[in-house]
Design a protein around this motif. Structure first.
Motif, mmCIF file in Angstrom:
data_model
loop_
_atom_site.group_PDB
_atom_site.id
_atom_site.type_symbol
_atom_site.label_atom_id
_atom_site.label_comp_id
_atom_site.label_asym_id
_atom_site.label_seq_id
_atom_site.Cartn_x
_atom_site.Cartn_y
_atom_site.Cartn_z
ATOM 1 N N ARG A 271 2.216 5.458 2.137
ATOM 2 C CA ARG A 271 1.739 4.182 1.609
ATOM 3 C C ARG A 271 2.322 3.033 2.414
ATOM 4 N N GLN A 272 1.827 1.832 2.143
ATOM 5 C CA GLN A 272 2.331 0.660 2.846
ATOM 6 C C GLN A 272 3.819 0.484 2.606
ATOM 7 N N ALA A 273 4.277 0.805 1.377
ATOM 8 C CA ALA A 273 5.707 0.677 1.061
ATOM 9 C C ALA A 273 6.541 1.626 1.920
ATOM 10 N N ASP A 274 5.997 2.826 2.205
ATOM 11 C CA ASP A 274 6.709 3.775 3.070
ATOM 12 C C ASP A 274 6.807 3.242 4.496
ATOM 13 N N ILE A 275 5.709 2.709 5.008
ATOM 14 C CA ILE A 275 5.710 2.153 6.358
ATOM 15 C C ILE A 275 6.714 1.014 6.461
ATOM 16 N N ARG A 276 6.755 0.181 5.446
ATOM 17 C CA ARG A 276 7.691 -0.948 5.442
ATOM 18 C C ARG A 276 9.137 -0.454 5.466
#
Length: 756
Positions: A271-276
């Protein structure tokens, strides 16, 4: 093949033999001899480091990805609270111990009150009974005032940027948990231990914000045979927790971690949170030490083909951050259910039976699980080989070789004639004088160079924080300046709740945004800078001292030759080229700890609330205009203008607070950490390079003096030296044996986990 634990035990036994060898020197040279005192101290230090030093493994990932389940399966028991989600507010560390128990380390009252005073900025309706003193949760009146202020908050004021407001949660949690912990906390740090039948009680603290908020640290111990004594595994909060303080806690642990296991749920993929979060890890400079586990939910995938499609998508996403990411896919819950099979509920037993009916998925999960733990074990053994075993073995080899040299020389000279002893004394004094001159040059060069190194690291740190426009302070203030407070969206709330409450909502939304920026962008930059400076200190010092290392080896070679010229045999020494001391070892001995990431978020206490509250001035202007019968704005516009002005002033006050706070943080990094680390590294290098050779010469000269003065019992000394020579030879043989076995550590023979 030998495991890490077996090799460590071998080295501990050899170290004990070395200590026994050095204790025998008291009979000949007396207990105050400096070189043997140093050797004995080194044996004590080696034992401590071999026994206590840990490989730290951080288990991270987003909320509900299966981190706690992974750790529980690894530990062969359902020890950590699962399904806690955002409420898990502490990094839970697990080590091997004699029995199952939990150690809870509590904050002091000073820590608690500092947290609460930070969170009280701009809280509407809060007026202390005693306004001259800072808030103190131990005072009943202060708690009552705070309870009233929190109760007066409107529902929309408890939400900031779409999530529950972190400061509101913090204050509410402290109040709710106060009665439970009031008899536990003190002005000093305190701890509690929950063991055996009370072990489950620790979960109340791990899974409830109003108790976890009072904890400084939590450590579990288990006698699980699959957890090696040298490993600490930590279950971290969700990387996408909306509370920036949670992220700061994770960052502090990651900064001392050797290996990261990143858990990804197969229900969601990347997810975007993981990428961040992974981008932040990369910015910190530690993404190379990471393994990825896709936690497979069997109920989510109809077939292995479906699961493989997700794995390839995850691999593709991760490849943008890390080349050839190491990915393993298995069901952590399946592994946990298997080890807990006798204690499963009927519902969970039914799920396990259903899953085991899918043989293809089971075989895939088991094979991947086995592969992961083999690779995991390989990495840990490799890490220990590089960071601990080889280093400690080399230190013992140097001491053994020097002891053998001392024994051999003394055996040769103890029965020599007076003329030969006198000639030997002259040669030792000449060698001692030469080493002394080298030592003087080293000290002079090192002192001058160390001053320059310190000045450079200070300048580099100043540039990191202050250089415009790239410096951290300017980055933060640039972010503040361009941050859109979205004041227009508060018009309706302004009418419904009034100026003070609306101003609080504006501030909370702004602070949440700024805290996230600090945790995601600023702290990783600081940690990467510190990591780079740490390495550069060692490289600079080693390069400076390299010529002197050659000079000392030349002096030693000439001394050995001069002994051979008068018929005294010498032993070949191991390579004595100076090595950069291990950073972990130097920091441990010096007691150095990097100022915590949490400190970067402690800026708000200095914001002057009275400078933000501008409604009173607008009210005065309103009255004056009425008296002068000039056109005046209506009430809503007057309050809205005050809100916009208050927002601008709030940002300016925050900029001032940031400048002041980050200046303190920068100075702490420079003077309390980096310059002290430079001193500790220089002292360690100086010790390794010169002192042992000077002490060695002094020791030989003392022996010669005793022979010349006929104070030495030659018969007893001969007997002791023979015993020492035999023991030293055996120690040398054992060290050679261990050295030959070290490469087998890589085979990963020591299983810490087995699929069942």
């Amino acid at each position: 093949m030998n495991t890490y634990s077996e090799l460590k035990d071998d080295l501990l036994a050899i170290n004990s033999s070395l200590a026994s060898l050095f204790s025998k020197t008291d009979i000949i040279s007396g207990p105050s001899n400096p070189v043997f005192k140093d050797w004995k101290d080194n044996c004590t230090l080696i034992h401590k480091q071999l026994s206590e030093e840990l490989v730290r493994v951080a288990v991270v990932g987003s909320i509900k990805s299966g981190k706690s389940t992974f750790v529980n399966a690894f530990l062969n028991g359902d020890h950590l609270k699962r399904g806690a989600g955002v409420v898990t507010s502490i990094v839970t560390k697990v080590r091997r111990g004699p029995s199952l128990r939990a150690k809870l380390y509590f904050k002091t009252w000073e820590d608690v009150n500092a947290d609460m005073n930070q969170a009280l900025v701009l809280l509407p309706e809060f007026s202390k009974t005693d306004p001259d003193n800072a808030f103190d949760v131990r005072r009943r009146e202060d708690r009552e005032d705070l309870e009233k202020a929190l109760a007066a908050l409107k529902p929309d004021q408890r939400i900031s940027n779409g999530v529950c407001d972190a400061n509101n949660i913090l204050l509410t949690s402290y109040l709710k948990g106060y009665a439970r912990v009031r008899e536990i906390l003190s002005t000093d740090e305190r701890s509690l231990v929950y063991g055996d039948d009370r072990f489950e009680e620790h979960r109340a603290f791990a899974g409830s914000d109003h108790l976890a908020v009072y904890l400084r640290d939590m450590q579990l111990e288990t006698n699980c045979e699959h957890l090696a004594e040298y490993i600490e595994i930590a279950d971290c909060q969700g990387s996408d927790s909306p509370n920036p303080f949670h992220l700061a806690m994770i960052q502090d642990y990651l900064n001392q971690t050797h290996l990261i296991i990143y858990v990804i749920s197969s229900r969601t993929g990347i997810r975007q949170a993981d990428i961040r979060f992974l981008s932040m890890i990369k910015q910190m400079g530690i993404i190379d030490n990471i393994q990825f586990v896709i936690n497979c939910d069997f109920t989510e995938h109809e077939s292995l083909r479906d699961l493989n499609a997700l794995i390839e998508k995850v691999r593709e996403d991760l490849s943008y951050l890390k080349t050839n990411p190491e990915i393993y896919t298995f069901s952590t819950l399946l592994n946990l259910f298997r080890v807990e099979s006798e204690r499963l509920s009927a519902k969970d037993q039914h799920r396990l039976t259903q899953w085991e009916g899918d043989e293809e998925m089971i075989r895939f999960s088991d094979a991947q699980s086995e592969s992961f733990f083999d690779a995991f074990q390989h990495k840990l053994n490799q890490e220990r080989y590089a960071l601990l075993l080889e280093n400690q073995m080399q230190r013992m080899r140097v001491m053994t070789s020097e002891a053998q040299h001392w024994i051999a020389v003394n055996q040769e000279i103890i029965h020599r004639g007076a003329d030969q002893v006198k000639e030997l004394a002259r040669k030792i004094e000449a060698y001692q004088d030469r080493i002394g001159k080298i030592q003087s040059m080293v000290n002079t060069t090192l002192d001058g160079s160390l001053g320059r190194i310190k000045e450079e690291l200070k300048k580099e740190t100043d540039r990191l924080f202050d250089q415009k426009p790239e410096g951290i302070v300017e980055q933060i203030n640039g972010f503040i300046s361009h941050c859109d407070l979205q004041v227009m969206s508060y018009r309706e709330q302004l009418v419904e709740t009034g100026f003070t409450h609306t101003m609080y909502s504006v501030y909370q939304g702004f602070k949440q945004t700024l805290d996230e920026y600090m945790a995601n962008t600023i702290t990783p930059q600081i940690m990467r800078h510190v990591r780079e400076v740490e390495l550069s200190i060692g490289r600079h010092l080693s390069a400076i001292l390299e010529p002197y290392d050659v000079m000392i080896q030349d002096a030693l070679a000439e001394f050995n030759q001069s002994l051979a010229d008068i018929g005294i045999a010498t032993l070949d020494h191991v390579n004595r080229s100076v090595e950069i001391p291990k950073l972990d070892t130097v920091k441990s001995i010096a007691g150095l700890v990097l100022p915590p990431a949490m400190a970067t978020l402690r800026y708000s206490a200095r914001i002057k609330t009275e400078a933000i509250m501008r409604l009173g001035i607008y009210t005065a202007v309103h009255l004056i205009k009425r008296l002068l019968k000039k056109p005046i704005q209506d009430e809503a516009e007057r309050q809205f203008d005050a809100l916009k002005d208050g927002g601008r002033r709030m940002k300016r006050e925050t900029e001032k607070s940031i400048r002041f706070h980050m200046r303190d943080y920068k100075e702490n990094i420079k003077f309390q950490y980096l310059t002290r680390l430079a001193d500790a590294m220089a002292n360690a290098l100086k010790e390794m390079l010169v002192k042992r050779f000077q002490d060695h010469a002094e020791n030989l000269l003392n022996m010669v003096d005793e022979i010349q003065s006929q104070k030495l019992d030659k018969v007893r000394a001969t007997e002791v030296l023979q015993q020492m020579a035999h023991l030293a030879q055996k120690i040398g043989e054992n060290l050679d044996r261990v050295k030959g076995q070290l490469p087998t550590v890589y085979a990963g023979n020591e299983k810490m986990y087995a699929v069942r």
